[in-house]
Scaffold this motif. Structure first.
Motif, PDB file in Angstrom:
ATOM      1  N   ALA A 137       0.828  -1.207   0.000  1.00 29.87           N
ATOM      2  CA  ALA A 137       0.000   0.000   0.000  1.00 29.87           C
ATOM      3  C   ALA A 137       0.863   1.259   0.000  1.00 29.87           C
ATOM      4  O   ALA A 137       0.554   2.243  -0.689  1.00 29.87           O
ATOM      5  CB  ALA A 137      -0.933  -0.005   1.207  1.00 29.87           C
ATOM      6  N   LEU A 138       1.957   1.232   0.754  1.00 33.53           N
ATOM      7  CA  LEU A 138       2.858   2.386   0.795  1.00 33.53           C
ATOM      8  C   LEU A 138       3.495   2.629  -0.574  1.00 33.53           C
ATOM      9  O   LEU A 138       3.603   3.777  -1.028  1.00 33.53           O
ATOM     10  CB  LEU A 138       3.948   2.164   1.844  1.00 33.53           C
ATOM     11  N   CYS A 139       3.906   1.551  -1.228  1.00 31.55           N
ATOM     12  CA  CYS A 139       4.515   1.684  -2.553  1.00 31.55           C
ATOM     13  C   CYS A 139       3.499   2.172  -3.581  1.00 31.55           C
ATOM     14  O   CYS A 139       3.829   2.993  -4.454  1.00 31.55           O
ATOM     15  CB  CYS A 139       5.115   0.346  -2.993  1.00 31.55           C
ATOM     16  N   GLN A 140       2.276   1.678  -3.482  1.00 33.95           N
ATOM     17  CA  GLN A 140       1.221   2.129  -4.383  1.00 33.95           C
ATOM     18  C   GLN A 140       0.989   3.630  -4.229  1.00 33.95           C
ATOM     19  O   GLN A 140       0.821   4.354  -5.215  1.00 33.95           O
ATOM     20  CB  GLN A 140      -0.082   1.377  -4.092  1.00 33.95           C
ATOM     21  N   ARG A 141       0.984   4.096  -2.992  1.00 35.08           N
ATOM     22  CA  ARG A 141       0.766   5.519  -2.742  1.00 35.08           C
ATOM     23  C   ARG A 141       1.877   6.358  -3.370  1.00 35.08           C
ATOM     24  O   ARG A 141       1.613   7.394  -3.987  1.00 35.08           O
ATOM     25  CB  ARG A 141       0.702   5.791  -1.237  1.00 35.08           C
ATOM     26  N   VAL A 142       3.119   5.897  -3.232  1.00 31.54           N
ATOM     27  CA  VAL A 142       4.241   6.630  -3.831  1.00 31.54           C
ATOM     28  C   VAL A 142       4.089   6.695  -5.344  1.00 31.54           C
ATOM     29  O   VAL A 142       4.295   7.749  -5.964  1.00 31.54           O
ATOM     30  CB  VAL A 142       5.584   5.968  -3.447  1.00 31.54           C
ATOM     31  N   GLN A 143       3.724   5.583  -5.956  1.00 28.09           N
ATOM     32  CA  GLN A 143       3.571   5.554  -7.409  1.00 28.09           C
ATOM     33  C   GLN A 143       2.450   6.481  -7.873  1.00 28.09           C
ATOM     34  O   GLN A 143       2.593   7.203  -8.873  1.00 28.09           O
ATOM     35  CB  GLN A 143       3.309   4.117  -7.865  1.00 28.09           C
ATOM     36  N   GLU A 144       1.346   6.476  -7.146  1.00 30.10           N
ATOM     37  CA  GLU A 144       0.225   7.348  -7.512  1.00 30.10           C
ATOM     38  C   GLU A 144       0.586   8.821  -7.337  1.00 30.10           C
ATOM     39  O   GLU A 144       0.246   9.665  -8.180  1.00 30.10           O
ATOM     40  CB  GLU A 144      -0.995   6.991  -6.658  1.00 30.10           C
ATOM     41  N   GLN A 145       1.277   9.139  -6.256  1.00 28.32           N
ATOM     42  CA  GLN A 145       1.655  10.529  -6.011  1.00 28.32           C
ATOM     43  C   GLN A 145       2.691  11.011  -7.026  1.00 28.32           C
ATOM     44  O   GLN A 145       2.665  12.174  -7.436  1.00 28.32           O
ATOM     45  CB  GLN A 145       2.189  10.678  -4.581  1.00 28.32           C
ATOM     46  N   THR A 146       3.589  10.121  -7.423  1.00 25.20           N
ATOM     47  CA  THR A 146       4.578  10.486  -8.438  1.00 25.20           C
ATOM     48  C   THR A 146       3.893  10.824  -9.758  1.00 25.20           C
ATOM     49  O   THR A 146       4.225  11.826 -10.412  1.00 25.20           O
ATOM     50  CB  THR A 146       5.577   9.335  -8.649  1.00 25.20           C
ATOM     51  N   ALA A 147       2.924   9.998 -10.146  1.00 24.72           N
ATOM     52  CA  ALA A 147       2.182  10.259 -11.380  1.00 24.72           C
ATOM     53  C   ALA A 147       1.419  11.577 -11.287  1.00 24.72           C
ATOM     54  O   ALA A 147       1.351  12.350 -12.255  1.00 24.72           O
ATOM     55  CB  ALA A 147       1.228   9.104 -11.662  1.00 24.72           C
ATOM     56  N   ALA A 148       0.855  11.857 -10.104  1.00 21.54           N
ATOM     57  CA  ALA A 148       0.102  13.102  -9.922  1.00 21.54           C
ATOM     58  C   ALA A 148       1.014  14.317 -10.021  1.00 21.54           C
ATOM     59  O   ALA A 148       0.641  15.348 -10.598  1.00 21.54           O
ATOM     60  CB  ALA A 148      -0.606  13.082  -8.567  1.00 21.54           C
TER      61      ALA A 148
END
Length: 251
Positions: A137-148
């Motif tokens: 979940a933490l890694c998913q959040r980083v990936q989503e925030q990077t894309a944003a």
């Protein structure tokens, strides 16, 4: 200028025992040899600065500092064919990082060596989401925030044509997004992974972010976290049990 034998501690000032020790290190792997040379050069620097002083030694000291920096990088880049050499490399790398001697150490080769040392049958079939859902979940959040952030950065560039008010609004939004990403990466760095799959996920996050945000201090914490977790997992791989020592904190 100092001669090569003086740089590596093989001259008469070290005596016969040191010469035998040097020859012994020469028979070791590339990581061991580079570590030995690094220690010798560091000793020479301290000796010149403490005993002989700085007068008339500027060229010698500069040469030693350059050699020391070269050896630090060589330790990071040296091939580690065995897990024992890799453990030495990781320990030395962590020390060099803490002292600011090197910056980025988690190269593709470095992470491949770590993965190979820890590899076990069935690793490729394991899923991070099933094994460590919190880290996933933490890694998913980083990936989503990077894309944003990438999308918002495009908006900031486009706002230059739309007027200053939009530019300020987008700039403020981008600043908030940076702060959120920064905290998310720190969360990944603080997480103590228990699996090789988790270690690989940390390495991927580091590599992905390094392409865009190499000045973030949380990235260096994530790198240190990777080395710390590898050391823990390698102990378990070698001894069949968890290390009795608690993992050190990062950052």
């Amino acid at each position: 200028m100092l001669r090569g034998d003086e740089l590596f501690g093989c001259g008469s000032s070290y005596g016969d025992d040191s010469q035998q020790s040097s020859r012994g290190w020469e028979n070791q792997g590339p990581v061991c040899r580079s570590c030995y040379e690094y220690v010798v050069v560091t000793w020479r620097l301290k000796h010149i600065e403490a005993v002989q002083g700085h007068s008339h030694q500027t060229d010698d000291i500069d040469a030693l500092w350059r050699k020391r920096a070269e050896l630090a990088r060589r330790i990071v880049d040296a091939a580690a064919p065995t897990i024992q050499e890799l453990l030495l490399k990781v320990a030395m790398t962590a020390s060099l990082l803490s002292e600011g001697e090197v910056g980025v150490v988690l190269t593709p080769q470095y992470m491949e060596e770590c993965a190979r040392a820890l590899a076990q049958d069935g690793d490729g079939e394991q899923c991070l989401r099933a094994l460590e859902p919190e880290l996933w979940a933490l890694c998913q959040r980083v990936q989503e925030q990077t894309a944003a952030i990438e999308a918002r950065w495009d908006c900031v560039e486009q706002s230059e044509e739309a007027g200053r008010l939009d530019e300020l609004r987008d700039g403020s939004s981008l600043s908030m997004a940076w702060a959120e990403l920064h905290e998310s990466v720190w969360s990944v760095a603080r997480y103590e992974t228990m699996t090789t799959v988790g270690l690989r996920a940390k390495g991927k996050i580091f590599s992905d972010l390094l392409d865009f945000f190499n000045a973030m201090d949380c990235l260096f914490a994530l790198q240190d976290s990777y080395l710390r977790d590898f050391d823990y997992l390698a102990y378990r791989r070698l001894h069949g049990r968890d290390s009795p020592m608690p993992r050190r904190s990062v950052g």
